[in-house]
Design a protein around this motif. Sequence first.
Motif, PDB file in Angstrom:
ATOM      1  N   UNK A 270      39.046  39.935  32.895  1.00  0.00           N
ATOM      2  CA  UNK A 270      38.077  40.159  33.962  1.00  0.00           C
ATOM      3  C   UNK A 270      36.630  40.036  33.482  1.00  0.00           C
ATOM      4  N   UNK A 271      36.318  38.968  32.759  1.00  0.00           N
ATOM      5  CA  UNK A 271      34.949  38.703  32.329  1.00  0.00           C
ATOM      6  C   UNK A 271      34.310  37.748  33.324  1.00  0.00           C
ATOM      7  N   UNK A 272      33.089  37.302  33.024  1.00  0.00           N
ATOM      8  CA  UNK A 272      32.421  36.357  33.923  1.00  0.00           C
ATOM      9  C   UNK A 272      33.220  35.058  34.015  1.00  0.00           C
ATOM     10  N   UNK A 273      33.713  34.580  32.854  1.00  0.00           N
ATOM     11  CA  UNK A 273      34.487  33.336  32.853  1.00  0.00           C
ATOM     12  C   UNK A 273      35.805  33.495  33.613  1.00  0.00           C
ATOM     13  N   UNK A 274      36.427  34.672  33.420  1.00  0.00           N
ATOM     14  CA  UNK A 274      37.686  34.952  34.130  1.00  0.00           C
ATOM     15  C   UNK A 274      37.472  34.941  35.635  1.00  0.00           C
ATOM     16  N   UNK A 275      36.347  35.524  36.052  1.00  0.00           N
ATOM     17  CA  UNK A 275      36.032  35.575  37.480  1.00  0.00           C
ATOM     18  C   UNK A 275      35.796  34.176  38.034  1.00  0.00           C
ATOM     19  N   UNK A 276      35.022  33.385  37.269  1.00  0.00           N
ATOM     20  CA  UNK A 276      34.758  32.002  37.700  1.00  0.00           C
ATOM     21  C   UNK A 276      36.077  31.250  37.858  1.00  0.00           C
TER      22      UNK A 276
ATOM     23  N   UNK B 241      38.956  29.242  32.545  1.00  0.00           N
ATOM     24  CA  UNK B 241      40.036  30.050  31.981  1.00  0.00           C
ATOM     25  C   UNK B 241      40.166  29.763  30.489  1.00  0.00           C
ATOM     26  N   UNK B 242      40.057  28.498  30.139  1.00  0.00           N
ATOM     27  CA  UNK B 242      40.157  28.118  28.732  1.00  0.00           C
ATOM     28  C   UNK B 242      39.024  28.765  27.939  1.00  0.00           C
ATOM     29  N   UNK B 243      37.839  28.826  28.570  1.00  0.00           N
ATOM     30  CA  UNK B 243      36.700  29.495  27.915  1.00  0.00           C
ATOM     31  C   UNK B 243      37.013  30.969  27.684  1.00  0.00           C
ATOM     32  N   UNK B 244      37.596  31.599  28.728  1.00  0.00           N
ATOM     33  CA  UNK B 244      37.938  33.018  28.609  1.00  0.00           C
ATOM     34  C   UNK B 244      38.990  33.225  27.522  1.00  0.00           C
TER      35      UNK B 244
ATOM     36  N   UNK C 125      47.866  37.602  45.786  1.00  0.00           N
ATOM     37  CA  UNK C 125      47.236  37.346  44.491  1.00  0.00           C
ATOM     38  C   UNK C 125      45.800  37.862  44.476  1.00  0.00           C
ATOM     39  N   UNK C 126      45.123  37.676  45.590  1.00  0.00           N
ATOM     40  CA  UNK C 126      43.733  38.137  45.696  1.00  0.00           C
ATOM     41  C   UNK C 126      43.696  39.661  45.532  1.00  0.00           C
ATOM     42  N   UNK C 127      44.605  40.304  46.222  1.00  0.00           N
ATOM     43  CA  UNK C 127      44.656  41.781  46.171  1.00  0.00           C
ATOM     44  C   UNK C 127      45.007  42.234  44.756  1.00  0.00           C
ATOM     45  N   UNK C 128      45.942  41.532  44.188  1.00  0.00           N
ATOM     46  CA  UNK C 128      46.424  41.873  42.855  1.00  0.00           C
ATOM     47  C   UNK C 128      45.297  41.811  41.835  1.00  0.00           C
ATOM     48  N   UNK C 129      44.491  40.775  41.962  1.00  0.00           N
ATOM     49  CA  UNK C 129      43.371  40.586  41.037  1.00  0.00           C
ATOM     50  C   UNK C 129      42.405  41.767  41.155  1.00  0.00           C
ATOM     51  N   UNK C 130      42.132  42.101  42.390  1.00  0.00           N
ATOM     52  CA  UNK C 130      41.200  43.212  42.632  1.00  0.00           C
ATOM     53  C   UNK C 130      41.730  44.499  41.976  1.00  0.00           C
ATOM     54  N   UNK C 131      43.028  44.730  42.163  1.00  0.00           N
ATOM     55  CA  UNK C 131      43.659  45.941  41.654  1.00  0.00           C
ATOM     56  C   UNK C 131      43.597  46.004  40.130  1.00  0.00           C
ATOM     57  N   UNK C 132      43.964  44.915  39.525  1.00  0.00           N
ATOM     58  CA  UNK C 132      44.025  44.891  38.059  1.00  0.00           C
ATOM     59  C   UNK C 132      42.641  45.070  37.467  1.00  0.00           C
ATOM     60  N   UNK C 133      41.682  44.340  38.007  1.00  0.00           N
ATOM     61  CA  UNK C 133      40.347  44.390  37.408  1.00  0.00           C
ATOM     62  C   UNK C 133      39.640  45.709  37.680  1.00  0.00           C
TER      63      UNK C 133
ATOM     64  N   UNK D  72      27.630  32.021  40.933  1.00  0.00           N
ATOM     65  CA  UNK D  72      27.405  33.369  40.421  1.00  0.00           C
ATOM     66  C   UNK D  72      27.729  34.375  41.529  1.00  0.00           C
ATOM     67  N   UNK D  73      28.936  34.829  41.519  1.00  0.00           N
ATOM     68  CA  UNK D  73      29.352  35.787  42.531  1.00  0.00           C
ATOM     69  C   UNK D  73      28.989  37.172  42.007  1.00  0.00           C
ATOM     70  N   UNK D  74      28.006  37.730  42.658  1.00  0.00           N
ATOM     71  CA  UNK D  74      27.582  39.057  42.222  1.00  0.00           C
ATOM     72  C   UNK D  74      28.684  40.038  42.619  1.00  0.00           C
ATOM     73  N   UNK D  75      29.410  40.458  41.647  1.00  0.00           N
ATOM     74  CA  UNK D  75      30.661  41.098  42.006  1.00  0.00           C
ATOM     75  C   UNK D  75      30.837  42.435  41.308  1.00  0.00           C
ATOM     76  N   UNK D  76      31.563  43.268  41.970  1.00  0.00           N
ATOM     77  CA  UNK D  76      31.891  44.542  41.334  1.00  0.00           C
ATOM     78  C   UNK D  76      33.105  44.397  40.425  1.00  0.00           C
ATOM     79  N   UNK D  77      33.681  43.169  40.422  1.00  0.00           N
ATOM     80  CA  UNK D  77      34.814  42.923  39.528  1.00  0.00           C
ATOM     81  C   UNK D  77      34.381  43.061  38.070  1.00  0.00           C
TER      82      UNK D  77
END
Lengths: 464, 471
Positions: free
Chosen positions: A308-314, A381-384, A245-253, A457-462
């Motif tokens: 893949x927004x900030x809320x989605x990432x959170x 997620x609900x926010x997103x 799932x982790x890999x999948x998320x990375x791929x999609x985003x 706040x995960x400073x992310x390339x996502x």
Amino acid sequence: MIYQSELLLVVYIFLSRLLKKKYGRQVNSFWIFIVVFFFLGLEDDSSRANFSFHSPKHAESILKALLLFGGCMVSYALKGQDFEKQTAVAVSVFGSLMAISARNFLSLFIALEITTIPLHWMFWSDCSRKQTAQGTIPLLQNTLKLVFTAEDRSVAPYFIFAMVGTGAYALAIIWMYLSIESLDFSEIRYSISFGHGRSHWWITFLMLNSLTIKQVVCPIYLWLSDTAHGKNLLITPYPLQMASQIIFYKLVTNVFYYLDGINILLTFGFLLMVCSSFSLIFQNNIKQIVIRCILSQMGTMFLCCAFPSHNGLQAMMFSMLAMIISFFGISIVLKSRNINTLADLPAIHRGHMLSAAAISIIFLSLMGYPPFLGFWSQFYLCLALMGWRTAASVIHLVPCVFNMVCIAKILDAIWFPRTQVMPRLPPDHVLRKTIYLITLMLIAIVPLVNRVFSPVRVESYFVR
Amino acid sequence: MQAAADQIMPVDSILLLSISIPLIGAICISRIDEREFTANVKLASLWTTVFAFIISLMLFEASVERFSFLTFGPSFISVRMIAMTTFLVLVAVMVSQDEINMELKKFHILVLILEALLIAIFSTTDILVFYVLLQLIILITFILLEIFGKDSICAVKFFIILSIGSLLLLLGVIFLVNLTEITDINVLSRYTFSPRQESVIFWTFFLGFASITALFPLHIWLPDTGTETPTALTILLLGIFLKIGTFGMQTILLPIAENSCVHFRGYILELATLTMGYATLAARVQRDLKHIVSYISMGQMALITAGLFSGNVHGAAGASFNTIMHSLGATALLMVIAIIENRVGNRNVDAGMIPLIPYFSPIATVAMLTFFSVPWAPSFLGNFLILSACWNERFPIICLGIGFIIACSISHGFKIHRQIFSGISRLKKMPMNRKELAGLIPLIMLILAISVYPRVILDCRGEQAKEKRRL
């Protein structure tokens, strides 16, 4: 130093085999995961640019840390068991770490295979020793009866779907290479985002579907819960799915963000959440409840992938944390206490307060009850979803109603038994107590830290 | 005087202290051996609640400030609610001394945790913290009902209905956060939303709070839960828990969705009238006194809701006044019922006990008059203000309807009073014991004191409006 964590794992695998072969000594993989976990912080990102396995920023380190935490837990569960299984776990975690660092589809494919093959072997060898339950899809079961023996029948669909997923993924890679002439993530994203999006829709569709099949998390796979019958939850395909799932998320985003293909994720996510939550109401087997909760969290993660927004990432981060910590925590509690159904739970709080508290809080977290970890994943997620469609966020809350019924049932069974008989359970030893406490603290305190100080706040390339 | 009070102890310290004292008490009780030192558990709980009450009274003199660490800050209404909470928890603990003998430690720990959460929820200014605290309060109340209630179905019903209601509340919170990215109620109240957005906020929040306030048709958890629990828990449920809903409407819904409240107030007033009518009719056919109290409480909460949504400052003042008076009246009456039940063995309206208990008649009469809001009783002032607000805001039919229902309720109160007083008892003369007197007399004194000087809880000078402007 590059790939410090991966290299350490490889060294461990070879050295441990050597030690076993020459001197008959066995080193538990639990400790190597602890060491690698601490070495993760020393990795140098800048020197990786020329490699196909490349990890740009901190988000990947967080994902790796989560995986290593999972590896620690599985190793702990396998403590004292055969050496081969421990090696298989180490190889699998190694593959997952490589997959997280992957920068093109071929390297991802190789890494995924390194991850899955040892686990397939481990799962198969464990199943072949035990009598397993029947599946819940009659037509499929009847067909399988012709091919497989009774022992293998419930696990056979899992392997069939895994093979189909791998085949489809390989086909998608070939197709992608023929049409785009590259397998690199950034080049493919560039190609997709600048005007050629529609022409690659079918490739994306095939790629995403093959991954969902490979992960075995589609709503139609609720029968998979049968594979956990009579087994330790940690030696089932569920830890593997979390890694995927982790890999999948990375791929999609990273790659498929601009395509309409991600609407598939929404459909899968909603269906998975609603189906698994609804089926929770009718369950009395505690393992089945755990698995359905995990599937529901996976549905949450599918939905997060689509945003893949900030809320989605959170939401994704919280969901992953909740799922991994809760899954391993509950697996250890159930294994150590030999609990299988709700009928084993009554009066567990008498003399085993910590176990009872651990089970209660883990379930509250898994089912999204505030203020625990699982709630914050649902909240973000609900926010997103709210930013996309208000109706979607309303639908998203429907499974929570089913979860409430199940929570009431579990709490009722644990804390308010109709019987006065004391449960006969083995006593807790110190290490196990420590694990319970760590799990509870992680579930209860992490969200508190989130609210009091600042959002994670995960400073992310996502997030672009 | 206020500056002097602030110098002695700032408001954030008082608030932190009033939240932490019950928690410290709960930790201390958890370390006591229940089997050997039963009396110590009771004593520790009692002293903790006494200290918490005294500390909460200090908030009356404190200025309105924002608590810097977490978003907590007492306002005019919340200070009164906190004082009422600490007082009623103290009374509940006193009542439980003789009533609860099994699982004693669990009861006192859970009640003290509940007290801390209630103080926190009444003082928070953050909408998300409010929701999280509400969920925890629902969970702990559910556990209390499961352990000490007579029927676990009631507890499950309570949990599921209120969880569904709070999910709607969560939806509203998320909608607000999505729009504004702010969770501070004071800042949110200054925002201007489009009519459609305000409608969504209004209905999600209103339905969430209506399930807590037990408005028709979301009331089904209340009558059984209020009856099938020990008196101490019924006091907490009817006296404090129900008020979270009206408190939320007053401090969250009305400031944030002001225009929608005006737009939809006709519907809300009709719903409140319907709930009152239903509750009064249902109460008339009951024989169990606790059932009657539960149904009349449901009607009272609907009346308070009507006052809040009347859109008039008198209505809001009457609602605030009735919120506290209902809690005090219901608590007093529940204690009276517990005394009757202890002596007769049942709670039927024709128990016929009162003439045989010395000094009990005047106390029971004051409790009943206050609870049923009989004219010239202290709580009638609130009813009058609400009715006048409805009339002034041009809802004459609703005003007449509510007035008629109140009259029916009062006549029913008189009937019950007559039945209890004129009943024939088969028992000997049994005076009230010291604990019963210690619980009832301060309560009755407080009711009489408020009836003489209602300004202490009546917002007749528009303090809330001033506070809002200042913020």
